[in-house]
Design a protein around this motif. Structure first.
Motif, PDB file in Angstrom:
ATOM      1  N   THR A 224       0.844  -1.204   0.000  1.00  0.00           N
ATOM      2  CA  THR A 224       0.000   0.000   0.000  1.00  0.00           C
ATOM      3  C   THR A 224       0.878   1.252   0.000  1.00  0.00           C
ATOM      4  OG1 THR A 224      -1.610  -1.259   1.286  1.00  0.00           O
ATOM      5  CG2 THR A 224      -1.886   1.148   1.249  1.00  0.00           C
ATOM      6  N   PHE A 225       1.909   1.229   0.844  1.00  0.00           N
ATOM      7  CA  PHE A 225       2.805   2.381   0.991  1.00  0.00           C
ATOM      8  C   PHE A 225       3.501   2.691  -0.336  1.00  0.00           C
ATOM      9  CE2 PHE A 225       4.709   5.208   4.000  1.00  0.00           C
ATOM     10  CZ  PHE A 225       6.037   5.392   3.651  1.00  0.00           C
TER      11      PHE A 225
ATOM     12  N   GLU B 171       2.362   1.745  -3.338  1.00  0.00           N
ATOM     13  CA  GLU B 171       1.318   2.163  -4.301  1.00  0.00           C
ATOM     14  C   GLU B 171       0.983   3.646  -4.110  1.00  0.00           C
ATOM     15  OE1 GLU B 171       1.264  -1.302  -6.318  1.00  0.00           O
ATOM     16  OE2 GLU B 171       0.129   0.503  -6.836  1.00  0.00           O
ATOM     17  N   GLU B 172       1.126   4.118  -2.870  1.00  0.00           N
ATOM     18  CA  GLU B 172       0.844   5.545  -2.603  1.00  0.00           C
ATOM     19  C   GLU B 172       2.004   6.423  -3.051  1.00  0.00           C
ATOM     20  OE1 GLU B 172      -1.903   4.720   1.421  1.00  0.00           O
ATOM     21  OE2 GLU B 172       0.226   5.281   1.585  1.00  0.00           O
TER      22      GLU B 172
ATOM     23  N   ARG C 254       5.158   6.495  -1.930  1.00  0.00           N
ATOM     24  CA  ARG C 254       5.867   7.102  -0.792  1.00  0.00           C
ATOM     25  C   ARG C 254       7.281   6.547  -0.603  1.00  0.00           C
ATOM     26  NH1 ARG C 254       1.188   7.301   3.811  1.00  0.00           N
ATOM     27  NH2 ARG C 254       2.664   8.706   4.821  1.00  0.00           N
TER      28      ARG C 254
ATOM     29  N   HIS D  83       9.415   6.019  -6.296  1.00  0.00           N
ATOM     30  CA  HIS D  83       8.271   5.099  -6.404  1.00  0.00           C
ATOM     31  C   HIS D  83       8.705   3.638  -6.557  1.00  0.00           C
ATOM     32  CE1 HIS D  83       5.391   8.557  -7.800  1.00  0.00           C
ATOM     33  NE2 HIS D  83       6.082   8.840  -6.715  1.00  0.00           N
TER      34      HIS D  83
ATOM     35  N   ASN E  76       9.179  -0.226  -5.782  1.00  0.00           N
ATOM     36  CA  ASN E  76       8.357  -1.197  -5.030  1.00  0.00           C
ATOM     37  C   ASN E  76       9.102  -2.518  -4.958  1.00  0.00           C
ATOM     38  OD1 ASN E  76       7.706  -3.058  -7.272  1.00  0.00           O
ATOM     39  ND2 ASN E  76       6.630  -1.279  -8.120  1.00  0.00           N
TER      40      ASN E  76
ATOM     41  N   GLN F 221      -2.410  -5.764   5.217  1.00  0.00           N
ATOM     42  CA  GLN F 221      -3.183  -4.526   5.127  1.00  0.00           C
ATOM     43  C   GLN F 221      -4.548  -4.689   5.784  1.00  0.00           C
ATOM     44  OE1 GLN F 221      -2.132  -1.451   3.953  1.00  0.00           O
ATOM     45  NE2 GLN F 221      -4.069  -0.767   4.836  1.00  0.00           N
TER      46      GLN F 221
END
Ligand code: GCO
Length: 453
Positions: free
Chosen positions: A33-34, A36-37, A39, A43, A45, A121
Motif C-alpha cells: 500500500t505504501f 502504491e501511494e 511514498r 516510487h 516497489n 493490510q
C-alpha cells in the motif's frame, strides 16, 4: 577469538528480498500500500526486488559456497495469512517449508523472524498495532507458524526493531503504514507490541513441534564513552539506557523495549518522564510481556559519543569534521559494537546475537564482474574486531548476522541503498559476488582469527 560455537550468518527480511508472483496467494502487505501511494524513493516497489522467492535455491547454494552457516530470514505474515487471521495460504506454507529445507540441505541453520514489518493490510485496516486485538492476531499467526514450521526450524525471533516499525511507521510516518499518531497512541502501540511479543512466546512454546529457542531483535543507536574514563563510561551507559530523548524521539529508546521483556518491568525513569502519555499498564500485562526468552538480538549500525560533564551529567560530544560515513550518510562508529555488548550483557545477562550490522555502499560492477567494496570490508573488520574484544572480555556474544546477503529493497529508500555482500542487477537478476563476501568467508572459516583488530 569468538567462542567455538559462534554463529556466523547473514540476515534479510521477506518483504525486502522475496518479490511477488501473481499466483502466490499472498495478501496485501502495508508496504504494498505504501509503495502504491508513491511514498518510496522514485516510487520503487518490492514486487520483484531480488526475486528470492524464485531464486532461493541458487542463493542458498551461493551462501554455502561462501561458508555462511546461519540465515536470519523472516516469514511474511501477509503471505502466510492473506487476511491476517483465519485463512492460511497453503502455497506460502509450501514455499517457506521448501526454503527452510533448502537452507538445511546447504548446511545453513535457519533463524526465523516472525515479524519484520510485513503486516497484512487487512489488519492495518482494523487499526493495526494501535488496536490491542493485534495481541491475539499475532498469537494466531504464531500458532500457524509453530504448527507448520517448528518441526524444521527451532530458532525464532518474535519482533524485528519495534523502535522502527513504531517510530518510523506510526510516529514519524516515513515507513508503512505512514501514520503520524499522537504520543499517547505511540505508547499504546508499543505496549500492544510488547504484549503481542509475550503472547507469541507463550503460543510458540505451546504449539511447537519440538523444543525451540526464542529471541527478540530490537535495535539501538549506541551511546558510547568519548574516552575510557570511568566517568565517561558511566555517562554513556546512563544515556544508552536512559531517557534523554524528548517525547518526539522517545521511540528510539533501548530500555523501554527490553526491560519489560527481560526484567519484567518498564524502566522507572521512563515511567516518570512519560507518565502523562502512558496507557493503563497492569500487573497482568507485565507478566504477559515477561516471558522467558533464550537469546537477545540487537540490530546495531552506529552510535554517538558521550562524556561526563563538569557536573557529572552526560554531555553529547560532536564528531570531528570529516567523520567517516556510509553511503546512507550513517556515521561509522565501530566502537559501538564493543560498548553495546558490554552494556547490554551487564544489564540483561542473556547471550547476545548481533542480529544486524552492515553498511550501504555505492557499489558497482567492474567489466570482469568483480565488485570492489573495500570500505565495506574495512567497516566490517573494525566492527567485528570491537565485537571480538567484548567477547574476549567475557561478554557472551553468541553470533553475528551480517546485514545483508543480497542487495535488496531498503524500505522507503527503495533500491538507492546497497547493503548486500552480493550485488544484485535488478534488471537481469544476475548476482555478482562482492569482495566483502570473499573476505567474510575467510572471517567465518577462521572464526574471526583473520580480523585485523
Ligand atoms: C532495519 C531493518 C532492515 C534494514 C537494515 C538497513 O534495521 O532497519 O531491520 O530491514 O534494511 O537495517 O537499514
Amino acid at each position: 577469538m569468538f567462542r567455538k560455537d559462534f554463529v556466523w550468518g547473514v540476515a534479510s527480511s521477506a518483504y525486502q528480498v522475496e518479490g511477488r508472483d501473481k499466483n502466490d496467494g499472498a495478501g496485501t502487505c502495508i508496504w504494498d500500500t505504501f509503495t502504491e501511494e508513491g511514498r518510496t524513493f522514485e516510487h520503487h516497489n518490492a514486487y520483484v526486488s531480488a526475486d528470492d522467492m524464485h531464486r532461493y535455491k541458487e542463493d542458498y547454494a551461493l551462501m554455502r559456497e561462501l561458508g555462511v552457516k546461519a540465515y536470519r530470514f523472516s516469514v511474511s505474515w501477509a503471505r502466510l495469512m492473506p487476511e491476517g487471521t483465519g485463512r492460511v495460504n497453503e502455497k506460502a506454507v509450501a514455499l517457506y517449508r521448501d526454503m527452510i529445507l533448502e537452507m538445511k540441505k546447504n548446511g545453513i541453520e535457519p533463524y526465523m523472524t516472525l515479524y519484520h514489518w510485513e503486516l497484512p493490510q487487512a489488519l492495518e485496516d482494523k487499526g493495526g498495532w494501535l488496536n490491542e486485538e493485534i495481541i491475539d492476531w499475532f498469537a494466531e499467526y504464531a500458532k500457524v507458524v509453530a504448527e507448520n514450521f517448528t518441526d524444521i526450524c527451532d530458532k525464532i525471533f518474535t519482533l524485528n526493531e519495534p523502535q522502527c516499525f513504531i517510530g518510523l511507521g506510526y510516529y514519524r510516518g516515513i515507513h508503512a503504514p505512514g501514520k503520524k499518531v499522537t504520543p499517547e497512541e505511540s505508547f499504546r502501540i508499543a505496549h500492544n507490541a510488547l504484549r503481542a511479543h509475550g503472547k507469541a512466546v507463550i503460543t510458540l512454546r505451546k504449539y511447537a513441534k519440538q523444543p525451540i529457542q526464542i529471541g527478540y531483535a530490537p535495535t539501538s543507536g549506541v551511546a558510547y564513552p568519548a574516552s575510557n574514563s570511568p566517568e565517561d563510561i558511566e555517562a554513556a551507559k546512563k544515556v544508552y539506557f536512559g531517557f534523554y530523548n524528548d517525547v518526539d524521539n522517545w521511540t528510539w529508546n533501548v530500555s523501554w523495549y527490553s526491560d519489560p521483556v527481560i526484567l519484567g518491568h518498564y524502566p522507572k525513569e521512563g515511567l516518570e518522564k512519560y507518565k502523562e502519555y502512558l496507557p493503563e499498564i497492569t500487573k497482568e500485562d507485565m507478566e504477559l510481556i515477561h516471558q522467558p526468552i533464550d537469546f537477545y538480538g540487537q540490530n546495531i549500525y552506529n552510535g554517538y559519543p558521550v562524556r561526563a560533564g563538569a557536573d557529572g551529567e552526560p554531555e553529547f560530544v560532536d564528531r570531528p569534521a570529516g567523520f567517516p560515513k556510509t553511503a546512507a550518510e550513517w556515521p561509522v562508529t565501530p566502537e559501538c559494537l564493543y560498548w553495546a555488548g558490554k552494556f547490554l550483557y551487564e544489564r540483561y545477562q542473556l547471550p547476545i546475537y548481533i542480529t544486524e550490522n552492515g553498511m550501504s555502499c555505492h557499489d558497482n560492477v567492474e567489466a570482469d564482474g568483480s565488485v570492489h567494496d573495500a570500505n565495506r570490508i574495512q567497516f566490517l573488520d573494525e566492527y567485528l574486531g570491537n565485537l571480538q574484544k567484548a567477547a574476549d572480555e567475557g561478554v557472551e556474544i553468541a553470533g553475528y548476522f551480517l546485514w545483508t546477503f543480497l542487495d535488496n529493497f531498503e524500505w522507503h529508500e527503495g533500491y538507492s541503498e546497497r547493503f548486500g555482500i552480493i550485488y544484485v542487477d535488478y534488471a537481469t537478476q544476475q548476482r555478482y559476488v562482492k569482495d566483502s563476501a570473499f573476505w567474510y568467508k575467510k572471517v567465518m572459516e577462521s572464526n574471526g582469527a583473520v580480523l585485523s583488530c
